[in-house]
Design a protein around this motif. Sequence first.
Motif, short mmCIF file in Angstrom:
data_model
loop_
_atom_site.label_atom_id
_atom_site.label_comp_id
_atom_site.label_asym_id
_atom_site.label_seq_id
_atom_site.Cartn_x
_atom_site.Cartn_y
_atom_site.Cartn_z
N LEU A 197 -2.50 4.11 -6.62
CA LEU A 197 -2.73 2.67 -6.43
C LEU A 197 -1.41 1.91 -6.56
CD1 LEU A 197 -6.12 2.10 -8.26
CD2 LEU A 197 -5.67 1.98 -5.81
N GLY A 227 0.45 1.92 -3.51
CA GLY A 227 -0.09 0.95 -2.57
C GLY A 227 0.09 -0.49 -3.04
N GLU A 228 0.95 -0.67 -4.04
CA GLU A 228 1.27 -1.99 -4.60
C GLU A 228 0.04 -2.77 -5.04
OE1 GLU A 228 3.88 -4.06 -1.94
OE2 GLU A 228 5.27 -2.39 -1.88
N ALA A 229 -0.87 -2.08 -5.73
CA ALA A 229 -2.06 -2.75 -6.25
C ALA A 229 -1.72 -3.51 -7.53
CB ALA A 229 -3.15 -1.72 -6.53
N GLU A 230 -2.45 -4.60 -7.77
CA GLU A 230 -2.28 -5.38 -9.01
C GLU A 230 -2.78 -4.55 -10.19
OE1 GLU A 230 -1.15 -8.56 -8.94
OE2 GLU A 230 -1.02 -8.63 -6.76
#
Lengths: 174, 180
Positions: free
Chosen positions: A135, A138-141
Amino acid sequence: MQALIERIGRSVGGVVGTLFQAGRDAVDLCLKTIIPFMAFVTFVIGLILETGVGDAIANGIKGFASSLGGLMIVCIICAIPVLSPLLGPGAVIAQIVGVLIGTEIGRGNIDVSMALPALFAINPQVGCDFVPVGLALGEAEPETVTVGVPAVLTSRMITGPISVVVGYLFALGL
Amino acid sequence: MDALVAGAEAFIQVFRTAADVFVGFTTGIIPIVVVFLTAVNALVKFIGEERVEGFAKWASQEGAIYMPVRYTLLPFVAVFMLTNPVCYTFGTFLPEKHKPAFYDSAVSFVHPITGIFPHANGGELFVWLGIAAGVEIVAPDMVTALAVRYLLAGLVVILIRGIVTDIIYNIMTSRRAGVE
């Protein structure tokens, strides 16, 4: 005229260079990951085939891997959210079990029609160890990661057994 | 003395068999993987990052209509072009709430793809190869058919995974929001 020759020369050189680099990457991957793992795997196969260990494992696996219900049980166990991250890393467990089942298929102890559902049954934990990293790639917060990890792990409890059934259906008529 | 010899014989036999299998793998698997890897590595470079990214942006859109694209085609292209583990960076293009489902979908595809496209996950080939090696002995003509079916079944499975994870993620987020 000279410009044309230069352009042809350049572009051919570029193509050859790319292909050469591609070949270098390919051989690199082979030497650094595929062959070492192959050595390890073949040793395990040698042990299974030549010692009594094989027969003991075979009896254990056969009960599970020769029926859809058995594979389902294996799959559900592998998908338990506490276990799945532990079984995941490098797909080592899935690869070893794959070799074990493959060897038994080769010896005729497990029917070929079980190969496809087995491929899914031994692997519901795929990537469960890697969810936060995946994640993050995928540059998720951070919030998404907090909820995303349990969401993926829980989802596997449902989709794991479904994948075995899908594998079984796709193996029909093979 | 005889027992000792028999013991030694049995011991060395393990390695002889292992070596035979190793030679079989080396001649059977390595050449095709090397050539294939080379071709695909080159292809990926020729196609170029920009074009792939353009596709990713199109395929990552929100909405139920894009679901089959988002959880089959996009993971396929990601895993095929970028290979494991770089493929997960495609998550960047997705709306935040779909990222976990995309990860689940993509990561579940890194083994089904190896039956036909071994370059995509060269380090973890033996999930497929382990079982394929057994099938190769019993029914050699079935291996390719099995690889194709593994890939197709994989696509169905990752679509289901994407959808189910999306639903579970939504439930969990709304519950958290309710608590806070």
